[in-house]
Design an enzyme around this catalytic site. Structure first.
Site, short mmCIF file in Angstrom:
data_model
loop_
_atom_site.label_atom_id
_atom_site.label_comp_id
_atom_site.label_asym_id
_atom_site.label_seq_id
_atom_site.Cartn_x
_atom_site.Cartn_y
_atom_site.Cartn_z
N ASP A 44 0.84 -1.20 0.00
CA ASP A 44 0.00 0.00 0.00
C ASP A 44 0.87 1.25 0.00
O ASP A 44 1.62 1.50 0.94
CB ASP A 44 -0.89 0.00 1.25
CG ASP A 44 -1.79 1.22 1.33
OD1 ASP A 44 -2.97 1.12 0.92
OD2 ASP A 44 -1.32 2.28 1.79
N TYR A 49 2.96 10.05 -0.63
CA TYR A 49 4.06 9.47 0.14
C TYR A 49 5.41 9.71 -0.54
O TYR A 49 6.45 9.62 0.10
CB TYR A 49 3.88 7.96 0.33
CG TYR A 49 2.66 7.52 1.08
CD1 TYR A 49 1.82 8.42 1.74
CD2 TYR A 49 2.30 6.17 1.12
CE1 TYR A 49 0.69 8.00 2.41
CE2 TYR A 49 1.18 5.73 1.79
CZ TYR A 49 0.37 6.65 2.43
OH TYR A 49 -0.75 6.21 3.09
N LYS A 74 -2.92 5.80 -4.06
CA LYS A 74 -4.00 6.73 -3.74
C LYS A 74 -3.80 8.06 -4.45
O LYS A 74 -2.67 8.53 -4.63
CB LYS A 74 -4.07 6.97 -2.22
CG LYS A 74 -4.12 5.70 -1.39
CD LYS A 74 -4.11 6.00 0.11
CE LYS A 74 -3.72 4.78 0.91
NZ LYS A 74 -2.28 4.50 0.87
N HIS A 107 -7.75 9.68 -1.55
CA HIS A 107 -7.06 9.70 -0.26
C HIS A 107 -7.90 10.34 0.86
O HIS A 107 -7.92 9.83 1.98
CB HIS A 107 -5.72 10.43 -0.41
CG HIS A 107 -4.67 9.94 0.53
ND1 HIS A 107 -3.35 9.82 0.17
CD2 HIS A 107 -4.74 9.53 1.82
CE1 HIS A 107 -2.65 9.34 1.19
NE2 HIS A 107 -3.47 9.18 2.21
N ARG A 236 10.74 -6.74 12.49
CA ARG A 236 9.34 -6.36 12.74
C ARG A 236 8.47 -6.67 11.53
O ARG A 236 7.31 -7.04 11.67
CB ARG A 236 9.26 -4.86 13.04
CG ARG A 236 9.92 -4.47 14.33
CD ARG A 236 8.94 -3.96 15.37
NE ARG A 236 9.63 -3.68 16.62
CZ ARG A 236 10.24 -2.54 16.89
NH1 ARG A 236 10.28 -1.58 15.98
NH2 ARG A 236 10.83 -2.37 18.05
#
Length: 273
Positions: A44, A49, A74, A107, A236
């Site tokens: 995503d 971004y 988006k 968005h 992670r």
């Protein structure tokens, strides 16, 4: 590894994906590469971004067949409007280096601007042309969705909203479910370490021999939410996808459900313009 959900147009989407919000472009390439190696197949990103190119480079170099991937991007607020949306989509597609995207989202609704209906009509055109497999929205409140449903013909496949144990969005999730719209959670783990240090979550994690983050992601999955946790740390990244071999019981779910405070970390979609 990750179970799929079926969207309202029959397209399938992994229930757990990888988000790259606030990840600089060079780091996004490295992080997405690590995610794909760990088994993620849903990525995503978003125009705002600034990392569609890095994301696209990682996808191209991964060796994973395109049909096995689910790529979301988006449309940013400044590009809302019919013609500007069509141009912005071409730009995103070029940066990603793809022939199509699997999911394209508005968005933010930006209600005071009044452009999201025309924007969505451009989405419908791109969808009809086969350049987008599924179309949807992000940060839309039920009132915005209601207006969109009245004015357009394709029910959004997804609404991506802020959702975590401190903001559980039960009314929105119920509204989505009644209309066949999948609920996707951004910031599913909250922000920083705050949520992951809540005693109730720590206790459930200790009970299952899991991390607090794994417990919160498992909570989302059992609610039926789509989740897109973000990390740039390989350990992670691997930890966040390792959540399909345990389940929370009724007591665990009740403990987490009791944490709702209707508290936003991000902006209010009713007033962002």
């Amino acid at each position: 590894m990750v179970p799929p959900i079926t969207l309202n147009n029959g397209v399938t989407m992994p229930q757990l994906g990888f988000g790259v919000w606030q990840v600089p472009d060079p780091e996004a390439e490295t992080a997405v590469t690590a995610a794909l190696e760990a088994g993620y197949r849903s990525i995503d990103t978003a125009a705002v971004y600034g990392n569609e190119e890095g994301t696209g480079r990682a996808v191209a170099a991964s060796g994973v067949p395109r049909e096995d991937l689910f790529v979301t991007t988006k449309l940013w607020n400044d590009d809302q409007g019919y013609d500007t949306t069509l141009r912005a989509f071409d730009t995103s597609l070029s940066k990603l280096g793809l022939d199509y995207v699997d999911l394209y989202l508005i968005h933010w609704p930006m209600p005071a601007r009044g452009r999201y209906v025309d924007t969505y009509r451009a989405f419908e055109k791109l969808h009809a042309e086969g350049r987008i497999r599924a179309i949807g929205v992000s940060n839309f409140l039920p009132e915005h969705l209601e207006h969109l449903l009245e004015e357009t013909s394709v029910v959004p496949a997804v609404n991506q909203i802020e959702l975590h144990p401190h903001l559980q969005q039960s009314a929105a999730r119920e509204y989505h479910a009644e209309r066949g719209i999948a609920t996707e959670a951004w910031s599913p783990l909250g922000s920083g370490k705050g949520l992951l240090e809540v005693p109730a979550i720590v206790a459930v994690a200790r009970k299952h021999g899991r991390t607090p983050a794994q417990v919160v992601l498992r909570w989302h999955l059992q609610l039926g939410n789509v989740v897109i946790p973000k990390s740039v740390t390989p350990s992670r990244i691997e930890e966040n996808i390792d959540v399909f071999d345990f389940s929370l019981d009724t007591e665990d779910l009740a403990a987490i459900n009791a944490l709702n405070e209707d508290r936003r970390l991000g902006s209010d979609p009713a007033t962002v313009n």
